[in-house]
Design a protein around this motif. Structure first.
Motif, PDB file in Angstrom:
ATOM      1  N   ALA A  39       0.832  -1.202   0.000  1.00 45.94           N
ATOM      2  CA  ALA A  39       0.000   0.000   0.000  1.00 45.94           C
ATOM      3  C   ALA A  39       0.868   1.255   0.000  1.00 45.94           C
ATOM      4  CB  ALA A  39      -0.921  -0.003   1.219  1.00 45.94           C
ATOM      5  N   GLY A  40       0.559   2.172  -0.890  1.00 45.40           N
ATOM      6  CA  GLY A  40       1.281   3.431  -0.953  1.00 45.40           C
ATOM      7  C   GLY A  40       2.628   3.364  -1.643  1.00 45.40           C
ATOM      8  N   SER A  41       3.027   2.183  -2.139  1.00 42.89           N
ATOM      9  CA  SER A  41       4.348   2.071  -2.762  1.00 42.89           C
ATOM     10  C   SER A  41       4.348   2.491  -4.221  1.00 42.89           C
ATOM     11  CB  SER A  41       4.876   0.641  -2.639  1.00 42.89           C
ATOM     12  OG  SER A  41       4.121  -0.231  -3.459  1.00 42.89           O
ATOM     13  N   VAL A  42       3.177   2.639  -4.817  1.00 40.51           N
ATOM     14  CA  VAL A  42       3.079   2.986  -6.231  1.00 40.51           C
ATOM     15  C   VAL A  42       2.598   4.425  -6.367  1.00 40.51           C
ATOM     16  CG1 VAL A  42       1.994   2.413  -8.424  1.00 40.51           C
ATOM     17  CG2 VAL A  42       2.574   0.599  -6.825  1.00 40.51           C
ATOM     18  N   GLN A  43       3.336   5.193  -7.157  1.00 36.36           N
ATOM     19  CA  GLN A  43       3.015   6.602  -7.387  1.00 36.36           C
ATOM     20  C   GLN A  43       3.057   6.880  -8.889  1.00 36.36           C
ATOM     21  OE1 GLN A  43       2.176   8.603  -4.824  1.00 36.36           O
ATOM     22  NE2 GLN A  43       2.479   6.856  -3.467  1.00 36.36           N
ATOM     23  N   PRO A  44       2.385   7.946  -9.338  1.00 36.49           N
ATOM     24  CA  PRO A  44       2.488   8.319 -10.750  1.00 36.49           C
ATOM     25  C   PRO A  44       3.958   8.487 -11.157  1.00 36.49           C
ATOM     26  CG  PRO A  44       0.717   9.537  -9.713  1.00 36.49           C
ATOM     27  CD  PRO A  44       1.437   8.798  -8.615  1.00 36.49           C
ATOM     28  N   GLY A  45       4.280   7.956 -12.327  1.00 36.91           N
ATOM     29  CA  GLY A  45       5.654   7.988 -12.827  1.00 36.91           C
ATOM     30  C   GLY A  45       6.396   6.684 -12.619  1.00 36.91           C
ATOM     31  N   ASP A  46       5.909   5.830 -11.701  1.00 39.28           N
ATOM     32  CA  ASP A  46       6.546   4.537 -11.445  1.00 39.28           C
ATOM     33  C   ASP A  46       6.281   3.568 -12.598  1.00 39.28           C
ATOM     34  OD1 ASP A  46       7.399   5.420  -8.975  1.00 39.28           O
ATOM     35  OD2 ASP A  46       5.861   4.344  -7.843  1.00 39.28           O
ATOM     36  N   CYS A  47       7.205   2.643 -12.809  1.00 43.54           N
ATOM     37  CA  CYS A  47       7.030   1.567 -13.777  1.00 43.54           C
ATOM     38  C   CYS A  47       6.602   0.307 -13.023  1.00 43.54           C
ATOM     39  CB  CYS A  47       8.331   1.300 -14.520  1.00 43.54           C
ATOM     40  SG  CYS A  47       8.849   2.633 -15.591  1.00 43.54           S
ATOM     41  N   VAL A  48       5.690  -0.442 -13.629  1.00 43.74           N
ATOM     42  CA  VAL A  48       5.217  -1.692 -13.033  1.00 43.74           C
ATOM     43  C   VAL A  48       5.157  -2.763 -14.110  1.00 43.74           C
ATOM     44  CG1 VAL A  48       3.878  -0.625 -11.166  1.00 43.74           C
ATOM     45  CG2 VAL A  48       2.789  -1.034 -13.364  1.00 43.74           C
ATOM     46  N   LEU A  49       5.244  -4.019 -13.687  1.00 42.09           N
ATOM     47  CA  LEU A  49       5.013  -5.145 -14.576  1.00 42.09           C
ATOM     48  C   LEU A  49       3.604  -5.644 -14.337  1.00 42.09           C
ATOM     49  CD1 LEU A  49       8.349  -7.177 -14.436  1.00 42.09           C
ATOM     50  CD2 LEU A  49       7.597  -5.504 -16.130  1.00 42.09           C
ATOM     51  N   ILE A  50       2.849  -5.834 -15.407  1.00 41.56           N
ATOM     52  CA  ILE A  50       1.426  -6.150 -15.337  1.00 41.56           C
ATOM     53  C   ILE A  50       1.177  -7.541 -15.915  1.00 41.56           C
ATOM     54  CG2 ILE A  50      -0.870  -5.404 -16.084  1.00 41.56           C
ATOM     55  CD1 ILE A  50       0.594  -2.650 -16.731  1.00 41.56           C
ATOM     56  N   HIS A  51       0.288  -8.282 -15.269  1.00 40.58           N
ATOM     57  CA  HIS A  51      -0.153  -9.573 -15.781  1.00 40.58           C
ATOM     58  C   HIS A  51      -1.640  -9.702 -15.504  1.00 40.58           C
ATOM     59  CE1 HIS A  51       0.114 -13.713 -17.073  1.00 40.58           C
ATOM     60  NE2 HIS A  51      -0.522 -14.083 -15.973  1.00 40.58           N
ATOM     61  N   MET A  52      -2.430  -9.866 -16.555  1.00 35.21           N
ATOM     62  CA  MET A  52      -3.887 -10.056 -16.453  1.00 35.21           C
ATOM     63  C   MET A  52      -4.574  -8.966 -15.632  1.00 35.21           C
ATOM     64  SD  MET A  52      -4.227 -14.178 -16.297  1.00 35.21           S
ATOM     65  CE  MET A  52      -5.994 -14.071 -16.509  1.00 35.21           C
ATOM     66  N   GLY A  53      -4.153  -7.722 -15.818  1.00 32.87           N
ATOM     67  CA  GLY A  53      -4.811  -6.601 -15.163  1.00 32.87           C
ATOM     68  C   GLY A  53      -4.328  -6.285 -13.764  1.00 32.87           C
ATOM     69  N   PHE A  54      -3.317  -6.996 -13.300  1.00 33.01           N
ATOM     70  CA  PHE A  54      -2.761  -6.765 -11.965  1.00 33.01           C
ATOM     71  C   PHE A  54      -1.296  -6.362 -12.063  1.00 33.01           C
ATOM     72  CE2 PHE A  54      -6.339  -9.487 -11.182  1.00 33.01           C
ATOM     73  CZ  PHE A  54      -6.850  -9.039  -9.972  1.00 33.01           C
ATOM     74  N   ALA A  55      -0.915  -5.329 -11.331  1.00 32.11           N
ATOM     75  CA  ALA A  55       0.501  -4.964 -11.220  1.00 32.11           C
ATOM     76  C   ALA A  55       1.139  -5.948 -10.251  1.00 32.11           C
ATOM     77  CB  ALA A  55       0.636  -3.537 -10.716  1.00 32.11           C
ATOM     78  N   LEU A  56       2.136  -6.667 -10.738  1.00 34.17           N
ATOM     79  CA  LEU A  56       2.782  -7.694  -9.916  1.00 34.17           C
ATOM     80  C   LEU A  56       4.043  -7.207  -9.234  1.00 34.17           C
ATOM     81  CD1 LEU A  56       2.508 -10.753 -12.318  1.00 34.17           C
ATOM     82  CD2 LEU A  56       0.983 -10.111 -10.445  1.00 34.17           C
ATOM     83  N   GLU A  57       4.688  -6.206  -9.859  1.00 35.87           N
ATOM     84  CA  GLU A  57       5.985  -5.767  -9.336  1.00 35.87           C
ATOM     85  C   GLU A  57       6.246  -4.334  -9.771  1.00 35.87           C
ATOM     86  OE1 GLU A  57      10.678  -7.166  -9.706  1.00 35.87           O
ATOM     87  OE2 GLU A  57       9.135  -8.248 -10.806  1.00 35.87           O
ATOM     88  N   ARG A  58       6.783  -3.548  -8.868  1.00 33.03           N
ATOM     89  CA  ARG A  58       7.254  -2.211  -9.202  1.00 33.03           C
ATOM     90  C   ARG A  58       8.705  -2.367  -9.642  1.00 33.03           C
ATOM     91  NH1 ARG A  58       8.942   1.951  -5.113  1.00 33.03           N
ATOM     92  NH2 ARG A  58       9.593   3.622  -6.464  1.00 33.03           N
ATOM     93  N   VAL A  59       9.071  -1.796 -10.791  1.00 36.16           N
ATOM     94  CA  VAL A  59      10.416  -1.970 -11.337  1.00 36.16           C
ATOM     95  C   VAL A  59      11.010  -0.612 -11.707  1.00 36.16           C
ATOM     96  CG1 VAL A  59       9.972  -4.296 -12.211  1.00 36.16           C
ATOM     97  CG2 VAL A  59       9.522  -2.334 -13.683  1.00 36.16           C
ATOM     98  N   ASP A  60      12.325  -0.604 -11.884  1.00 34.31           N
ATOM     99  CA  ASP A  60      12.972   0.622 -12.341  1.00 34.31           C
ATOM    100  C   ASP A  60      12.889   0.689 -13.872  1.00 34.31           C
ATOM    101  OD1 ASP A  60      14.942  -1.127 -13.294  1.00 34.31           O
ATOM    102  OD2 ASP A  60      16.374  -0.601 -11.736  1.00 34.31           O
TER     103      ASP A  60
END
Length: 81
Positions: A39-60
């Protein structure tokens, strides 16, 4: 191992327990569930890996570009390599 599509968070979306974000993937914006991340770890501008509509990991940015390159490579035929 699953296939993760890289995307960039554009904005947080109200509703659904504050677990939604608007994420841009190759110029197309989609609502993605970020509830699997801290919770709260994702902010606008962040990159994420998505699978089936879910963000699985925040990445650089580097890892997002590597994922994008891997997807492009998978889509090439043997004669295009």
């Amino acid at each position: 191992m699953c296939l993760g599509i890289p995307g960039r968070v554009v904005a947080m979306v109200e509703g659904y327990g504050d677990q939604l974000a608007l994420v841009e993937v190759e110029g197309v914006s989609r609502r993605i569930n970020i509830g699997l991340l801290d919770a709260g770890s994702v902010q606008p501008g962040d990159c994420v890996l998505i699978h089936m509509g879910f963000a699985l990991e925040r990445v650089d940015e580097k890892k997002a570009m590597q994922a994008r390159w891997g997807l492009e490579l998978m889509g090439r035929g043997v004669d295009q390599q």
